[in-house]
Design a protein around this motif. Structure first.
Motif, mmCIF file in Angstrom:
data_model
loop_
_atom_site.group_PDB
_atom_site.id
_atom_site.type_symbol
_atom_site.label_atom_id
_atom_site.label_comp_id
_atom_site.label_asym_id
_atom_site.label_seq_id
_atom_site.Cartn_x
_atom_site.Cartn_y
_atom_site.Cartn_z
ATOM 1 N N VAL A 1 0.836 -1.205 0.000
ATOM 2 C CA VAL A 1 0.000 0.000 0.000
ATOM 3 C C VAL A 1 0.870 1.254 0.000
ATOM 4 O O VAL A 1 0.644 2.202 -0.765
ATOM 5 C CB VAL A 1 -0.954 -0.002 1.219
ATOM 6 C CG1 VAL A 1 -1.651 1.351 1.361
ATOM 7 C CG2 VAL A 1 -1.994 -1.109 1.074
ATOM 8 N N VAL A 2 1.881 1.288 0.862
ATOM 9 C CA VAL A 2 2.763 2.458 0.946
ATOM 10 C C VAL A 2 3.529 2.652 -0.362
ATOM 11 O O VAL A 2 3.644 3.777 -0.866
ATOM 12 C CB VAL A 2 3.731 2.321 2.131
ATOM 13 C CG1 VAL A 2 4.792 3.410 2.090
ATOM 14 C CG2 VAL A 2 2.966 2.393 3.451
ATOM 15 N N ASN A 3 4.050 1.570 -0.934
ATOM 16 C CA ASN A 3 4.772 1.683 -2.202
ATOM 17 C C ASN A 3 3.874 2.236 -3.296
ATOM 18 O O ASN A 3 4.275 3.105 -4.080
ATOM 19 C CB ASN A 3 5.320 0.318 -2.624
ATOM 20 C CG ASN A 3 6.513 -0.106 -1.807
ATOM 21 O OD1 ASN A 3 6.996 0.637 -0.951
ATOM 22 N ND2 ASN A 3 7.001 -1.303 -2.045
ATOM 23 N N SER A 4 2.630 1.745 -3.356
ATOM 24 C CA SER A 4 1.684 2.237 -4.359
ATOM 25 C C SER A 4 1.386 3.714 -4.148
ATOM 26 O O SER A 4 1.346 4.502 -5.109
ATOM 27 C CB SER A 4 0.382 1.422 -4.296
ATOM 28 O OG SER A 4 0.614 0.047 -4.477
ATOM 29 N N ALA A 5 1.185 4.109 -2.887
ATOM 30 C CA ALA A 5 0.880 5.504 -2.585
ATOM 31 C C ALA A 5 2.037 6.419 -2.957
ATOM 32 O O ALA A 5 1.833 7.513 -3.508
ATOM 33 C CB ALA A 5 0.533 5.657 -1.100
ATOM 34 N N VAL A 6 3.267 6.003 -2.670
ATOM 35 C CA VAL A 6 4.440 6.827 -2.980
ATOM 36 C C VAL A 6 4.580 7.010 -4.488
ATOM 37 O O VAL A 6 4.858 8.115 -4.976
ATOM 38 C CB VAL A 6 5.714 6.188 -2.389
ATOM 39 C CG1 VAL A 6 6.966 6.865 -2.941
ATOM 40 C CG2 VAL A 6 5.695 6.286 -0.870
ATOM 41 N N LEU A 7 4.384 5.935 -5.251
ATOM 42 C CA LEU A 7 4.476 6.034 -6.701
ATOM 43 C C LEU A 7 3.446 7.011 -7.259
ATOM 44 O O LEU A 7 3.753 7.844 -8.121
ATOM 45 C CB LEU A 7 4.289 4.645 -7.326
ATOM 46 C CG LEU A 7 5.448 3.664 -7.141
ATOM 47 C CD1 LEU A 7 5.025 2.254 -7.527
ATOM 48 C CD2 LEU A 7 6.661 4.092 -7.957
ATOM 49 N N LEU B 1 1.833 9.448 -5.586
ATOM 50 C CA LEU B 1 2.095 10.808 -5.096
ATOM 51 C C LEU B 1 3.249 11.442 -5.860
ATOM 52 O O LEU B 1 3.181 12.629 -6.215
ATOM 53 C CB LEU B 1 2.401 10.766 -3.603
ATOM 54 C CG LEU B 1 2.751 12.123 -2.950
ATOM 55 C CD1 LEU B 1 1.608 13.112 -3.119
ATOM 56 C CD2 LEU B 1 3.084 11.937 -1.479
ATOM 57 N N ARG B 2 4.298 10.689 -6.124
ATOM 58 C CA ARG B 2 5.452 11.240 -6.848
ATOM 59 C C ARG B 2 5.054 11.717 -8.237
ATOM 60 O O ARG B 2 5.368 12.839 -8.648
ATOM 61 C CB ARG B 2 6.544 10.174 -6.935
ATOM 62 C CG ARG B 2 7.724 10.555 -7.825
ATOM 63 C CD ARG B 2 8.466 11.762 -7.279
ATOM 64 N NE ARG B 2 9.544 12.173 -8.159
ATOM 65 C CZ ARG B 2 9.392 12.889 -9.252
ATOM 66 N NH1 ARG B 2 8.197 13.279 -9.625
ATOM 67 N NH2 ARG B 2 10.442 13.235 -9.982
ATOM 68 N N PHE C 1 11.322 11.586 -4.000
ATOM 69 C CA PHE C 1 12.369 10.850 -4.700
ATOM 70 C C PHE C 1 13.129 9.952 -3.734
ATOM 71 O O PHE C 1 13.447 8.802 -4.051
ATOM 72 C CB PHE C 1 13.328 11.826 -5.376
ATOM 73 C CG PHE C 1 14.514 11.142 -6.002
ATOM 74 C CD1 PHE C 1 14.414 10.578 -7.261
ATOM 75 C CD2 PHE C 1 15.714 11.044 -5.333
ATOM 76 C CE1 PHE C 1 15.497 9.932 -7.835
ATOM 77 C CE2 PHE C 1 16.801 10.402 -5.892
ATOM 78 C CZ PHE C 1 16.695 9.850 -7.148
ATOM 79 N N ALA C 2 13.438 10.482 -2.530
ATOM 80 C CA ALA C 2 14.127 9.666 -1.524
ATOM 81 C C ALA C 2 13.285 8.451 -1.158
ATOM 82 O O ALA C 2 13.811 7.338 -0.982
ATOM 83 C CB ALA C 2 14.425 10.511 -0.287
ATOM 84 N N LEU C 3 11.983 8.649 -1.055
ATOM 85 C CA LEU C 3 11.096 7.515 -0.784
ATOM 86 C C LEU C 3 11.100 6.531 -1.953
ATOM 87 O O LEU C 3 11.026 5.315 -1.758
ATOM 88 C CB LEU C 3 9.674 8.014 -0.516
ATOM 89 C CG LEU C 3 9.475 8.844 0.751
ATOM 90 C CD1 LEU C 3 8.043 9.388 0.812
ATOM 91 C CD2 LEU C 3 9.771 8.015 2.000
ATOM 92 N N LEU C 4 11.199 7.068 -3.177
ATOM 93 C CA LEU C 4 11.224 6.188 -4.343
ATOM 94 C C LEU C 4 12.472 5.318 -4.369
ATOM 95 O O LEU C 4 12.447 4.211 -4.903
ATOM 96 C CB LEU C 4 11.156 7.013 -5.628
ATOM 97 C CG LEU C 4 9.771 7.329 -6.183
ATOM 98 C CD1 LEU C 4 9.897 7.934 -7.577
ATOM 99 C CD2 LEU C 4 8.879 6.104 -6.225
#
Length: 336
Positions: A64-70, A72-73, A251-254
C-alpha cells in the motif's frame, strides 16, 4: 469617519489570511478523515499481513505504501507541470485554462481505461502465474530507473516544463477562441496528465499481479488524496508549494521503493526458475516480508546495482552541473 483605503486594504488582507487558514485547517481535517477511512478499510479487509507469514513476500502495508508513494510522486509532478503552463493565463486569458483542464480530465479517464487494458492484456498472457509476475516487474523497474536518472538532470522537470511552455506560447499566437488554440491547449493538458498516468499504470502492474487490485488501489487512493490536496492548494488557493523540496522528498522515498521492488523482482524470477538462488545467509522472514531483503547473492547484487545506479547518476550529474563548472570558474578567476 470613513475608513482609509490603506485600512481597507489591510482589513481585506487580514480577512484573506484568516480565510486561507480556515481552508487549510479544513483541508487537513478532511484529508485526515479520508486517509483514516482508507486505513480502516485495510483492517476491515483483514489488516496487514503477519510479517512472519511466509505465504507472502511483501506485507500488505508495504504494498500500500509503495503504491501511494508512486502515485504521489507522479501526481506532484503533474501538478507542477500544470501549474507552470497555466501560471500566465490570468485576467482575459483565464478562460483558456478550461481546455487545459478538459484535456487533463480526459487524460485522467484514459489512464483508468489504460489500467483495465493493462489488466486484460496481462491476464490474456497467463493470468497471475509466477512467469507473469516476473515479467511485469522488469519494464516497471527499467522505467523507474530511467526516471530517477532524469531526476538529476534539467531535462527531467525543467525541460519537460519548458517544452510545454513553448507549445503554449506558440498556440497563444493563434486567435483567441479559435479551434486550433482550443484543441492545442486541450492536447497540452492531456499530455501533461496522461504521461504521468501511463507511468503509474505501468509501475503498479507488478504489485497488482502479485498482491491483487484491492491492495494496490488502497495505496492509489491515498496517493490521489494527497495529490488532490496539493492541487487544491495550488489551483484553488493559488499558493506556490515548495515543489522541488516535495519532489526530492518523494524521490528519496522512491529510492526505498526501488530497493524493495528490485528485491521482489529478483525473488519472483527465482521462484519462476529464471535464475538460480545462491544463499549465503539465513535471513529473518520479516526482512523479506517488509523490505524484500533475502539472504542470497542474486537479490543483494540486484539491489546494490539498482541503488548504485541512482547514486552514481547523482554523483555524475552533480559533477557535470555543479562541481565541474565551479572548478573551471575558479581556475579562470585565478588565471585572470
Amino acid at each position: 469617519m470613513s475608513a482609509t483605503p490603506l485600512a481597507t486594504d489591510g482589513t481585506a488582507r487580514a480577512e484573506s489570511r484568516t480565510d486561507s487558514r480556515w481552508f487549510y485547517a479544513w483541508l487537513v481535517v478532511v484529508l485526515g478523515l479520508l486517509a483514516f477511512a482508507v486505513v480502516a478499510g485495510w483492517n476491515a479487509a483483514g489488516g496487514t499481513v503477519d510479517p512472519t507469514d511466509a505465504g507472502r513476500t511483501l506485507s500488505r502495508t508495504t504494498v500500500v505504501v509503495n503504491s501511494a508513494v508512486l502515485v504521489l510522486r507522479e501526481g506532484l509532478e503533474c501538478v507542477l507541470v500544470l501549474a507552470a503552463i497555466t501560471a500566465g493565463l490570468r485576467g482575459p486569458a483565464a478562460g483558456q485554462r478550461r481546455p487545459i483542464a478538459i484535456g487533463g480530465g480526459v487524460a485522467l479517464l484514459l489512464s483508468v481505461v489504460t489500467w483495465f487494458a493493462a489488466v486484460w492484456v496481462i491476464g490474456a498472457f497467463g493470468g497471475t502465474g509466477l512467469n507473469v509476475q516476473a515479467a511485469t516487474g522488469i519494464p516497471a523497474i527499467l522505467v523507474l530507473l530511467v526516471i530517477m536518472n532524469w531526476f538529476f538532470h534539467d531535462t527531467y522537470w525543467t525541460g519537460w516544463i519548458k517544452r510545454h511552455n513553448r507549445k503554449k506560447k506558440g498556440l497563444l499566437h493563434a486567435d483567441a477562441g479559435s479551434p486550433r488554440l482550443l484543441l492545442g491547449l486541450g492536447l497540452l493538458g492531456f499530455s501533461a496528465v496522461y504521461r504521468e498516468g501511463f507511468e503509474i499504470v505501468l509501475f503498479l502492474q507488478s504489485l497488482r499481479v502479485g498482491y491483487g487490485s484491492s491492495v494496490v488501489l488502497e495505496g492509489v487512493t491515498l496517493g490521489l488524496l494527497f495529490t488532490t490536496a496539493a492541487g487544491i492548494v495550488t489551483f484553488v488557493l493559488h499558493r506556490k508549494l515548495p515543489y522541488k523540496k516535495l519532489l526530492i522528498i518523494t524521490f528519496a522515498l522512491l529510492v526505498l521503493v526501488l530497493f524493495v521492488m528490485v528485491g521482489e523482482q529478483v525473488n519472483e524470477m527465482q521462484l519462476a526458475g529464471w535464475i538460480g538462488t545462491s544463499t549465503f545467509w539465513d535471513s529473518p522472514g520479516w526482512l523479506g516480508t517488509w523490505f524484500s531483503v533475502f539472504g542470497n547473492w542474486e537479490t543483494v547484487i540486484g539491489q546494490t546495482v539498482a541503488v548504485g545506479a541512482v547514486v552514481g547518476s547523482y554523483v555524475v550529474a552533480r559533477e557535470v552541473q555543479v562541481k565541474g563548472p565551479q572548478r573551471r570558474a575558479r581556475r579562470a578567476a585565478a588565471g585572470a
